[in-house]
Design a protein around this motif. Structure first.
Motif, PDB file in Angstrom:
ATOM      1  N   CYS A   1     121.550 132.060  41.519  1.00 16.93           N
ATOM      2  CA  CYS A   1     122.069 131.008  40.468  1.00 16.93           C
ATOM      3  C   CYS A   1     122.437 130.314  41.553  1.00 16.93           C
ATOM      4  O   CYS A   1     122.431 128.447  41.262  1.00 16.93           O
TER       5      CYS A   1
ATOM      6  N   LEU B   1     121.438 137.746  41.561  1.00 15.28           N
ATOM      7  CA  LEU B   1     121.193 137.162  40.524  1.00 15.28           C
ATOM      8  C   LEU B   1     122.482 135.828  40.544  1.00 15.28           C
ATOM      9  O   LEU B   1     122.024 134.406  40.671  1.00 15.28           O
ATOM     10  N   SER B   2     123.421 135.868  41.115  1.00 14.78           N
ATOM     11  CA  SER B   2     124.510 135.258  40.827  1.00 14.78           C
ATOM     12  C   SER B   2     124.334 134.392  42.154  1.00 14.78           C
ATOM     13  O   SER B   2     124.184 133.218  42.878  1.00 14.78           O
TER      14      SER B   2
ATOM     15  N   GLU C   1     124.891 151.886  37.360  1.00 16.03           N
ATOM     16  CA  GLU C   1     125.929 150.960  37.985  1.00 16.03           C
ATOM     17  C   GLU C   1     126.194 150.431  39.079  1.00 16.03           C
ATOM     18  O   GLU C   1     125.782 148.538  38.853  1.00 16.03           O
TER      19      GLU C   1
ATOM     20  N   LEU D   1     123.290 147.966  38.634  1.00 17.66           N
ATOM     21  CA  LEU D   1     123.542 146.684  38.027  1.00 17.66           C
ATOM     22  C   LEU D   1     124.614 146.115  38.539  1.00 17.66           C
ATOM     23  O   LEU D   1     124.179 144.881  38.713  1.00 17.66           O
ATOM     24  N   LEU D   2     124.961 146.414  39.728  1.00 18.35           N
ATOM     25  CA  LEU D   2     126.406 145.498  40.382  1.00 18.35           C
ATOM     26  C   LEU D   2     125.222 144.823  41.562  1.00 18.35           C
ATOM     27  O   LEU D   2     125.384 143.682  41.690  1.00 18.35           O
TER      28      LEU D   2
ATOM     29  N   ASP E   1     122.157 143.939  41.487  1.00 13.39           N
ATOM     30  CA  ASP E   1     121.532 143.022  40.811  1.00 13.39           C
ATOM     31  C   ASP E   1     122.425 141.501  40.327  1.00 13.39           C
ATOM     32  O   ASP E   1     121.824 141.118  40.216  1.00 13.39           O
ATOM     33  N   ASN E   2     123.000 142.453  39.535  1.00 11.38           N
ATOM     34  CA  ASN E   2     124.395 140.792  39.345  1.00 11.38           C
ATOM     35  C   ASN E   2     124.381 139.878  40.416  1.00 11.38           C
ATOM     36  O   ASN E   2     124.451 139.080  40.583  1.00 11.38           O
TER      37      ASN E   2
END
Length: 217
Positions: A171, A167-168, A157, A160-161, A163-164
């Motif tokens: 973007c 990515l945010s 978890e 993944l956080l 990586d998120n």
């Protein structure tokens, strides 16, 4: 004349027995000599007659051959003794292992609830205590496995956080650049339209309208 087969038993006639001994002794001594010469073998032959007379043959020194024989015989006897001891040790280990296997099988049957008729109260209590210890160990192991799995999921978890978040952020940077480009394009379009609409015209208003109608037609 066909020679008959000699029966292998003691010759009762003393004269015949002595003659047979002499013939076979000479033949045996001859064979021993031939064996030592033809095969380069070290041969020692000792024969005692029925009356106790010594007959011997040696391809070399008789005493040295006898000493060599004694050494080899002692070595063979020692090896045989060691082999016998080793065999006895293996038999003892096999018996102990078979006894241990029998005890383990009996204990397993008790844990499965089999063969409890002949058990005493003390044996039943020991079996119950063993089952409780086994269940306690199983529960502890189960909790440990669950904890390890939860830690692994938490680590996944967290990755993944991260990586998120990356990515945010990426973007967001791309979105800001696109908005700035759109603002620049809109400003250019507005300036061009303003230039078209604010052309300078010198003359009367009627002439301006007629010129505009001619251009559109």
């Amino acid at each position: 004349m066909v020679r008959g087969k000699v029966q292998m038993k003691r010759i009762e006639n003393a004269t015949s027995r002595q003659v047979t001994f002499s013939k076979r002794r000479n033949g045996l001594l001859k064979k021993a000599y031939e064996l030592s010469v033809l095969c380069d073998a070290e041969v020692a032959l000792i024969i005692f007659s029925p009356k106790g007379r010594l007959n011997e043959f040696s391809s070399s020194n008789m005493q040295r051959i006898i000493e060599r024989y004694r050494e080899r015989a002692n070595d063979a006897q020692t090896n045989n003794l060691e082999m016998e001891q080793y065999t006895q040790q293996l038999k003892l280990e096999a018996a102990n292992m078979a006894k241990s296997i029998e005890l383990l099988e009996a204990s397993q049957r008790k844990l499965l609830g089999q063969g409890l008729v002949s058990c005493s109260v003390q044996e039943l209590q020991e079996t119950a205590n063993q089952l409780e210890r086994s269940l306690r160990n199983i529960r502890m192991r189960k909790e440990q496995v669950f904890k390890e799995q939860i830690d692994q999921l938490k680590e996944k978890e967290r990755l993944l956080l991260e990586d998120n978040a990356r990515l945010s952020e990426k973007c967001g940077e791309n979105g800001g650049k696109s908005a700035a480009n759109q603002i620049e394009v809109g400003a250019c379009s507005h300036s061009e339209s303003s230039e078209v609409e604010t052309q300078l015209f010198i003359g009367l208003p009627d002439m301006r309208c007629s010129n505009s109608w001619q251009q559109t037609s």
